[in-house]
Scaffold this active site. Structure first.
Site, PDB file in Angstrom:
ATOM      1  N   GLU A  49       0.855  -1.191   0.000  1.00  0.00           N
ATOM      2  CA  GLU A  49       0.000   0.000   0.000  1.00  0.00           C
ATOM      3  C   GLU A  49       0.886   1.234   0.000  1.00  0.00           C
ATOM      4  OE1 GLU A  49      -3.771  -1.473   2.720  1.00  0.00           O
ATOM      5  OE2 GLU A  49      -2.773   0.416   3.189  1.00  0.00           O
ATOM      6  N   ASP A  60      -7.154   8.617  10.364  1.00  0.00           N
ATOM      7  CA  ASP A  60      -5.863   8.039  10.741  1.00  0.00           C
ATOM      8  C   ASP A  60      -5.390   8.519  12.097  1.00  0.00           C
ATOM      9  OD1 ASP A  60      -4.831   6.312   8.568  1.00  0.00           O
ATOM     10  OD2 ASP A  60      -5.239   8.101   7.368  1.00  0.00           O
TER      11      ASP A  60
END
Lengths: 272, 407
Positions: A49, A60
């Site tokens: 990723e 996040d």
């Protein structure tokens, strides 16, 4: 067959799950993040990723947020990220690359143009954190023609009814967010994961990978064993960040330490 | 209320997907939050048609918030400026000193209906944080307020107020440490605590249904204004001016007038050091549409879609976005969006204080600044209403510093 499908088929033949590390574009600078990306397959990455830095990564945790800030400070843009992908593809045509990030930079770039340029560069799939299926029509229509998979997040809060909707818009693999929370914070227990998987398996034939809160080799091996893969992001970024000097520049420790950690994770996933 | 049912009404949005005009708004959030937003949408739809909910809210608005707020004819200011007749909608007289409590009261009652026990909220100037901490004290609920570290510095009195009320105030150091960063952090908290936590959004932004819900709760400002101007002048006002950060006080006073075409609506954004200085919070005038904090709207952003830091002397306007319904009202031209600079706002702050004995919040001072600018150009028959969304006690330190006075 797409790179992603080929890779999961190969892993099934090996009877093991995938290890999927994460690298933030241009963190701490373009050259270091590219060197890390290029070295990841040999250190045991099955898929990778690549994080697309955004100024406001509201799903996040602090580790990825700081990585994004470093990336942006070093000049990360979607074009720079795609340059990394092109450079990677010069020597690796098989490891699937997934670009993960938030919608606004893609919207700003232009949906159609981004899908074309990303696919040509060698990107295999996209994860757009803040784009649920209800909001994805505008981007989705350009992804399939370009050959990009739409990797969907499924959460513990996703109801059975929603699961159908979400999976109806998914391809490549499904990313199970193992906790209700942000990246790199708490971890789900093996029991939680084992309880969650049957519901997903019953709803899809796509490979399922687990992410959020996977830090240790043991956790990675466990998740990759229960599901079809494990994503490790914050733990690697935290190590990277520890190796930087006061000016947040890389040191000679940076690559070796992150790659050594990746190798440990990989060994655990393969040992199982 | 008849306007609401008109076929061509501008008051019918958003559609089921939370869009205004098919473009702005929506629900751009992580999957973890989607089921919660859908639940909130269902619960709010149920509550707003439940007479018991309305009755309960009306009770608290009257006996706790102190509504209706007066409409004040600003006689000296009118005479001094020599033009339009200036009225002030006195939202600063609400309990906690701003319009914020209108919305917070509605949402806390909803949170209670939904069985939530913990409230998280973001705050800029601290007005929304204080309002939220207040109702959490009133109902004995746990309260966590996220506030940018920069704002914590410049709004100390409000920080202390929130703590006195029993709230935990968490300073957010990410980014520039202002409202945008506090919003990110509040969303993170909500994602991590979905089982018991209610995210109490303070403005008409964020994912659907927040923009519509907050607007509905703030419409009490415009509904009262309409009635009060009718009583005072026997007709509708000609011009309504309100300041805009996220845009909740402006939406609250504008919305009931959207279908009254004779009423000119003017939203005043914070132009900071000037619209072209690069140091502004004028999302409509200097931004372009994009996606942030769960909705598509006008945003201050760079050419790569990274969100810019906003700048304003007023912490409450220091936000790079704006409510999605404002974006739509801008695009269709129903509301005019203009800017007032930091120094214009400071002048207006002093002017209003001296002329009317009302110390306005720096946020509201932006609206006063623009009203002050246009009033002399309008005829004496013109009825102009300016929304005094909050009181300025919290801004005394900031103003003193800018005036070169040490307290």
């Amino acid at each position: 067959m797409s790179r992603i499908a080929r890779r999961f088929a190969a892993l099934r033949a090996e009877r093991r799950g995938a290890l999927i590390p994460y690298v933030e574009a241009c963190d701490p600078d373009f050259a270091t993040s590219l060197a890390l990306l290029k070295a990841m397959p040999d250190a045991g990455a099955d898929l990778i990723e690549i994080g697309m830095p955004f100024s406001d990564p509201s799903a996040d945790g602090p580790v990825i947020q700081l990585a994004a800030q470093r990336g942006l400070a070093a000049g990360a843009t979607l074009d720079r990220l795609l340059e990394m992908v092109r450079a990677f593809r010069e020597d690796d045509s098989e490891t699937p690359l997934i670009v993960m990030g938030y919608l606004n930079p893609i919207e700003s770039y232009g949906y159609e143009r981004f899908c074309q340029v990303a696919a040509e560069a060698g990107v295999d799939g996209l994860i757009v954190v803040d784009m649920p299926p209800e909001e994805s029509a505008a981007l989705e229509k350009f992804m399939e023609p370009a050959g990009l998979d739409m990797i969907r997040l499924v959460a513990p809060t996703t109801t059975d009814e929603r699961l159908k909707l979400v999976l109806g818009h998914a391809s490549g693999f499904v990313y199970y967010v193992s906790i209700t929370g942000i990246t790199g914070t708490r971890s789900a227990s093996a029991a939680d994961l084992e309880a969650a998987l049957p519901r997903l398996r019953a709803a899809t034939d796509l490979p399922i990978v687990i992410g959020f809160g996977i830090r240790t080799p043991e956790q990675a091996a466990q998740a990759a064993g229960i599901a079809d893969g494990a994503v490790v992001a914050s733990a690697l970024l935290a190590t990277l960040s520890e190796t930087l000097d006061q000016d947040l520049a890389p040191t000679k420790e940076t690559l070796p330490r992150v790659l050594a950690q990746l190798e440990e994770l990989s060994k655990a996933v393969r040992r199982r | 209320m008849t306007a609401v049912t008109e076929v061509n009404s501008l008051r019918q949005g958003p559609d089921e997907s939370g869009r205004f005009g098919g473009v702005f708004g929506g629900r751009f959030v992580a999957e973890t939050l989607m089921p919660l937003l859908l639940e909130l949408d269902r619960e709010y739809s149920r509550a707003k048609t439940d007479p018991a909910f309305r009755k309960e809210l009306d009770f608290y608005l009257r006996d706790y918030v102190g509504r209706p707020s007066p409409l004040w004819f600003a006689r000296r200011m009118t005479e001094e400026l020599g033009g339009a007749k200036i009225f002030m909608k006195r939202e600063e007289l609400n309990h906690t000193g701003s319009h914020k409590l209108n919305n917070v009261m509605g949402q806390i009652l909803l949170a209670r209906r939904m069985g939530r026990t913990r409230i998280v909220a973001e705050t800029g100037a601290g007005q929304h944080g204080v309002a939220t901490a207040t109702v959490c004290a009133l109902f004995g609920m746990k309260c966590v307020i996220y506030m940018g570290a920069t704002d914590v510095e410049r709004q100390q009195p409000n920080v202390f107020r929130m703590k006195l009320l029993g709230a935990e105030v968490v300073p957010v150091t990410a980014g520039a440490g202002t409202l945008k960063d506090a919003m990110n952090e509040a969303m993170r908290d909500w994602v991590a605590n979905v089982h018991d936590t209610y995210f109490l959004v303070g403005t008409v932004a964020g994912p659907h249904p927040y923009p519509a819900m907050v607007r509905d709760f703030q419409c009490v400002i415009g509904d009262e204004t309409k009635r009060q101007v009718m009583e005072a002048e026997g007709r509708l006002p000609d011009v309504i001016v309100a300041a805009i950060g996220g845009g909740s006080n402006a939406m609250g006073i504008f919305h009931p007038f959207l279908d009254d075409n004779s009423v000119k609506l003017i939203g005043v954004e914070a132009a900071g050091l000037g619209l072209d200085s690069g140091k502004t919070a004028a999302s409509i005038e200097r931004g372009r549409p994009g996606v942030l904090h769960g909705n598509r709207t006008y945003l201050l952003q760079d050419e790569n879609g990274q969100i810019d830091e906003a700048h304003s002397i007023s912490a409450g306007l220091d936000y790079p976005g704006i409510g999605p319904e404002h974006s739509w009202l801008h695009d269709i031209g129903r509301v005019e969006y203009v800017g007032a600079t930091d120094s214009e706002a400071l002048d207006a702050f002093t002017f209003c204080t001296r002329m009317e004995g009302i110390i306005p919040a720096l946020e509201s001072s932006h609206a006063i600044a623009y009203a002050k600018k246009i009033a002399p150009t309008l005829s004496p028959e013109t009825v102009l209403v300016v929304n005094i969304s909050g009181r300025g006690d919290k801004d005394i330190d900031t103003v003193a510093k800018h005036l070169g006075v040490s307290l």
